[in-house]
Design a protein around this motif. Structure first.
Motif, PDB file in Angstrom:
ATOM      1  N   THR A  56       0.831  -1.193   0.000  1.00 53.13           N
ATOM      2  CA  THR A  56       0.000   0.000   0.000  1.00 53.13           C
ATOM      3  C   THR A  56       0.872   1.252   0.000  1.00 53.13           C
ATOM      4  O   THR A  56       2.079   1.204   0.277  1.00 53.13           O
ATOM      5  CB  THR A  56      -0.906   0.042   1.239  1.00 53.13           C
ATOM      6  N   ALA A  57       0.246   2.394  -0.258  1.00 52.62           N
ATOM      7  CA  ALA A  57       0.971   3.660  -0.311  1.00 52.62           C
ATOM      8  C   ALA A  57       1.574   4.033   1.039  1.00 52.62           C
ATOM      9  O   ALA A  57       2.595   4.725   1.099  1.00 52.62           O
ATOM     10  CB  ALA A  57       0.030   4.767  -0.793  1.00 52.62           C
ATOM     11  N   SER A  58       0.968   3.569   2.120  1.00 49.47           N
ATOM     12  CA  SER A  58       1.456   3.918   3.458  1.00 49.47           C
ATOM     13  C   SER A  58       2.464   2.916   4.013  1.00 49.47           C
ATOM     14  O   SER A  58       2.946   3.070   5.144  1.00 49.47           O
ATOM     15  CB  SER A  58       0.273   4.016   4.431  1.00 49.47           C
ATOM     16  N   ALA A  59       2.804   1.892   3.228  1.00 52.42           N
ATOM     17  CA  ALA A  59       3.633   0.794   3.744  1.00 52.42           C
ATOM     18  C   ALA A  59       5.040   1.232   4.118  1.00 52.42           C
ATOM     19  O   ALA A  59       5.608   0.738   5.091  1.00 52.42           O
ATOM     20  CB  ALA A  59       3.690  -0.334   2.722  1.00 52.42           C
ATOM     21  N   GLU A  60       5.608   2.153   3.357  1.00 51.90           N
ATOM     22  CA  GLU A  60       6.985   2.568   3.671  1.00 51.90           C
ATOM     23  C   GLU A  60       7.049   3.233   5.040  1.00 51.90           C
ATOM     24  O   GLU A  60       7.970   2.974   5.824  1.00 51.90           O
ATOM     25  CB  GLU A  60       7.521   3.502   2.590  1.00 51.90           C
ATOM     26  N   ILE A  85       8.004  -4.408   0.524  1.00 49.66           N
ATOM     27  CA  ILE A  85       8.191  -4.476   1.975  1.00 49.66           C
ATOM     28  C   ILE A  85       9.633  -4.797   2.349  1.00 49.66           C
ATOM     29  O   ILE A  85      10.203  -4.172   3.255  1.00 49.66           O
ATOM     30  CB  ILE A  85       7.240  -5.518   2.593  1.00 49.66           C
ATOM     31  N   ASP A  86      10.256  -5.771   1.677  1.00 45.18           N
ATOM     32  CA  ASP A  86      11.633  -6.141   2.012  1.00 45.18           C
ATOM     33  C   ASP A  86      12.566  -4.940   1.942  1.00 45.18           C
ATOM     34  O   ASP A  86      13.305  -4.637   2.887  1.00 45.18           O
ATOM     35  CB  ASP A  86      12.150  -7.229   1.066  1.00 45.18           C
ATOM     36  N   CYS A  87      12.536  -4.242   0.810  1.00 39.50           N
ATOM     37  CA  CYS A  87      13.419  -3.090   0.633  1.00 39.50           C
ATOM     38  C   CYS A  87      13.080  -1.972   1.603  1.00 39.50           C
ATOM     39  O   CYS A  87      13.974  -1.291   2.120  1.00 39.50           O
ATOM     40  CB  CYS A  87      13.350  -2.582  -0.809  1.00 39.50           C
ATOM     41  N   LYS A  91      15.863  -0.530   4.142  1.00 40.89           N
ATOM     42  CA  LYS A  91      16.145   0.895   4.078  1.00 40.89           C
ATOM     43  C   LYS A  91      15.875   1.570   5.417  1.00 40.89           C
ATOM     44  O   LYS A  91      16.658   2.406   5.884  1.00 40.89           O
ATOM     45  CB  LYS A  91      15.306   1.539   2.984  1.00 40.89           C
ATOM     46  N   ALA A  92      14.768   1.213   6.062  1.00 42.75           N
ATOM     47  CA  ALA A  92      14.444   1.786   7.369  1.00 42.75           C
ATOM     48  C   ALA A  92      15.513   1.442   8.400  1.00 42.75           C
ATOM     49  O   ALA A  92      15.894   2.279   9.228  1.00 42.75           O
ATOM     50  CB  ALA A  92      13.076   1.285   7.839  1.00 42.75           C
ATOM     51  N   ALA A  93      16.012   0.209   8.356  1.00 37.31           N
ATOM     52  CA  ALA A  93      17.064  -0.202   9.280  1.00 37.31           C
ATOM     53  C   ALA A  93      18.343   0.603   9.032  1.00 37.31           C
ATOM     54  O   ALA A  93      18.994   1.072   9.973  1.00 37.31           O
ATOM     55  CB  ALA A  93      17.334  -1.695   9.141  1.00 37.31           C
ATOM     56  N   LEU A  94      18.706   0.771   7.780  1.00 36.70           N
ATOM     57  CA  LEU A  94      19.900   1.540   7.446  1.00 36.70           C
ATOM     58  C   LEU A  94      19.765   2.982   7.906  1.00 36.70           C
ATOM     59  O   LEU A  94      20.701   3.558   8.474  1.00 36.70           O
ATOM     60  CB  LEU A  94      20.159   1.473   5.939  1.00 36.70           C
ATOM     61  N   ASP A  95      18.597   3.572   7.672  1.00 38.11           N
ATOM     62  CA  ASP A  95      18.379   4.968   8.070  1.00 38.11           C
ATOM     63  C   ASP A  95      18.418   5.132   9.581  1.00 38.11           C
ATOM     64  O   ASP A  95      18.837   6.176  10.087  1.00 38.11           O
ATOM     65  CB  ASP A  95      17.032   5.464   7.534  1.00 38.11           C
ATOM     66  N   ALA A  96      17.975   4.104  10.319  1.00 37.19           N
ATOM     67  CA  ALA A  96      17.956   4.164  11.778  1.00 37.19           C
ATOM     68  C   ALA A  96      19.242   3.631  12.401  1.00 37.19           C
ATOM     69  O   ALA A  96      19.345   3.553  13.627  1.00 37.19           O
ATOM     70  CB  ALA A  96      16.767   3.372  12.312  1.00 37.19           C
ATOM     71  N   VAL A 162       4.308  -8.135   7.281  1.00 35.29           N
ATOM     72  CA  VAL A 162       3.817  -6.756   7.321  1.00 35.29           C
ATOM     73  C   VAL A 162       2.545  -6.607   6.489  1.00 35.29           C
ATOM     74  O   VAL A 162       1.516  -6.140   6.980  1.00 35.29           O
ATOM     75  CB  VAL A 162       4.908  -5.781   6.846  1.00 35.29           C
ATOM     76  N   GLN A 163       2.618  -6.983   5.239  1.00 38.87           N
ATOM     77  CA  GLN A 163       1.450  -6.977   4.344  1.00 38.87           C
ATOM     78  C   GLN A 163       1.591  -8.156   3.390  1.00 38.87           C
ATOM     79  O   GLN A 163       2.684  -8.416   2.883  1.00 38.87           O
ATOM     80  CB  GLN A 163       1.365  -5.683   3.531  1.00 38.87           C
ATOM     81  N   SER A 164       0.485  -8.842   3.141  1.00 32.21           N
ATOM     82  CA  SER A 164       0.535  -9.968   2.216  1.00 32.21           C
ATOM     83  C   SER A 164      -0.860 -10.352   1.761  1.00 32.21           C
ATOM     84  O   SER A 164      -1.808 -10.335   2.556  1.00 32.21           O
ATOM     85  CB  SER A 164       1.199 -11.184   2.884  1.00 32.21           C
ATOM     86  N   ARG A 165      -0.963 -10.708   0.510  1.00 31.69           N
ATOM     87  CA  ARG A 165      -2.182 -11.341   0.019  1.00 31.69           C
ATOM     88  C   ARG A 165      -2.249 -12.770   0.558  1.00 31.69           C
ATOM     89  O   ARG A 165      -1.268 -13.292   1.082  1.00 31.69           O
ATOM     90  CB  ARG A 165      -2.202 -11.328  -1.510  1.00 31.69           C
ATOM     91  N   GLN A 166      -3.395 -13.413   0.367  1.00 28.64           N
ATOM     92  CA  GLN A 166      -3.581 -14.746   0.930  1.00 28.64           C
ATOM     93  C   GLN A 166      -2.683 -15.798   0.293  1.00 28.64           C
ATOM     94  O   GLN A 166      -2.445 -16.842   0.889  1.00 28.64           O
ATOM     95  CB  GLN A 166      -5.041 -15.162   0.807  1.00 28.64           C
ATOM     96  N   LYS A 167      -2.174 -15.530  -0.895  1.00 24.47           N
ATOM     97  CA  LYS A 167      -1.255 -16.473  -1.528  1.00 24.47           C
ATOM     98  C   LYS A 167       0.110 -15.846  -1.751  1.00 24.47           C
ATOM     99  O   LYS A 167       0.855 -16.250  -2.631  1.00 24.47           O
ATOM    100  CB  LYS A 167      -1.842 -16.971  -2.850  1.00 24.47           C
ATOM    101  N   GLY A 168       0.450 -14.852  -0.952  1.00 25.42           N
ATOM    102  CA  GLY A 168       1.734 -14.182  -1.095  1.00 25.42           C
ATOM    103  C   GLY A 168       2.900 -15.042  -0.650  1.00 25.42           C
ATOM    104  O   GLY A 168       2.767 -15.935   0.193  1.00 25.42           O
TER     105      GLY A 168
END
Length: 299
Positions: A56-60, A85-87, A91-96, A162-168
């Motif tokens: 989703t747009a808010s996922a980052e 989500i992976d990236c 990225k969030a870990a690197l920034d923090a 974090v986010q996934s479809r039912q067959k993700g």
């Protein structure tokens, strides 16, 4: 433009007794494992964070807040360097300035494009590691991703979807986590949103534990702060804890626990345990908003 460290640094094969984190003891331990960069130290706690490639747009921002909750701990973020989500989590870990390791579904000499290449480079620059069970420039064949997911789970103490479809594909990582009876976490979401259908299904079936507030990931995952409150600091202020209260605090410093969970760990009767919790609350070491969840020293 090709980045220097990723393409110029040679990879090396690890010996089985040198596999990082929990992987050596995992039932999904690969026969071979290759590495670029610096392996995480043995005291690190692997938290796998996975999800869809088209979030989703808010996922980052969600990933940023989830990862930020691990600041000040020994946690290391484990993911698969896939788009989405992976990236976002790497990225969030690197920034923090939180350590992060990426497990690739291709050889460590195979080409990576775009933002994924930039993040791979940043991981190496920050002293992290890239791992793969595939040698040389082996391409990312479709079947490699399922195999890659078992390593992500095998490295980690807990896995968060974090986010996934039912067959993700992230649900395969979740299943590997459950197969080893490790802690599985999931983010609940709008029941009308397909991108939360997978996480909601995990929660509805009771297979995963919910993370309702991103900032609570650390405590829900059971990762303590590195620097907890010191009992010695209280004594200088004239506060003396009973031996029972000190025993409970020492055991759960940095964690969040329910009353039932506390009873499972100690054989105190309910009135005695309530008295201990009251003592700790008066001392400022425990807080509770609902008398159900108890937060030990900022958990």
């Amino acid at each position: 433009m090709e980045t220097n460290l990723f393409y110029n640094e040679p990879y090396h094969e690890l010996t089985r007794d040198n596999y990082p984190l929990l992987l050596g003891a995992s039932k999904f331990c690969p026969k071979r494992l290759f590495c670029k960069g610096t392996l995480p130290s043995a005291d690190k706690i692997g938290i796998a964070m996975v999800g869809t490639r088209r979030p989703t747009a808010s996922a980052e921002e969600l990933c940023r807040r989830l990862v930020a909750s691990l600041k000040g701990t020994n946690a290391i973020v484990i993911s698969g360097l896939a788009q989405g989500i992976d990236c976002y989590c790497h990225k969030a870990a690197l920034d923090a300035e939180i350590p992060t390791t990426a497990v690739l579904a291709q050889g460590l000499d195979a080409k990576i494009d775009g933002e994924r290449a930039t993040i791979a480079e940043r991981i190496l620059q920050a002293g992290g590691a890239l791992l793969s069970e595939y040698e040389g420039d082996t391409p990312a064949y479709k079947g490699n991703f399922i195999a890659r997911n078992r390593i992500i789970s095998g490295l980690s103490q807990a896995t968060l979807v974090v986010q996934s479809r039912q067959k993700g594909g992230a649900l395969l990582t979740a299943q590997f986590c459950l197969d080893e009876e490790k802690l599985l976490l999931a983010i609940p979401g709008n029941f009308d949103c397909d991108l939360y259908s997978g996480t909601n299904a995990l929660l509805d079936s009771g297979r995963a534990k919910p993370v309702f507030i991103p900032e609570s990931l650390r405590s829900v995952a059971g990762v303590p702060f590195l620097e907890g409150a010191k009992i010695e600091q209280l004594t200088t202020c004239g506060v003396q804890l009973s031996s029972a209260a000190q025993k409970v605090f020492d055991r759960f410093n940095g964690f969040r626990k329910t009353f039932s969970e506390l009873q499972e760990d100690f054989d105190f009767k309910a009135p005695e345990l309530l008295a201990i919790l009251t003592e700790l609350e008066i001392s400022g070491l425990v807080t509770s908003k609902d008398n159900f969840q108890f937060y030990f020293n900022g958990a």
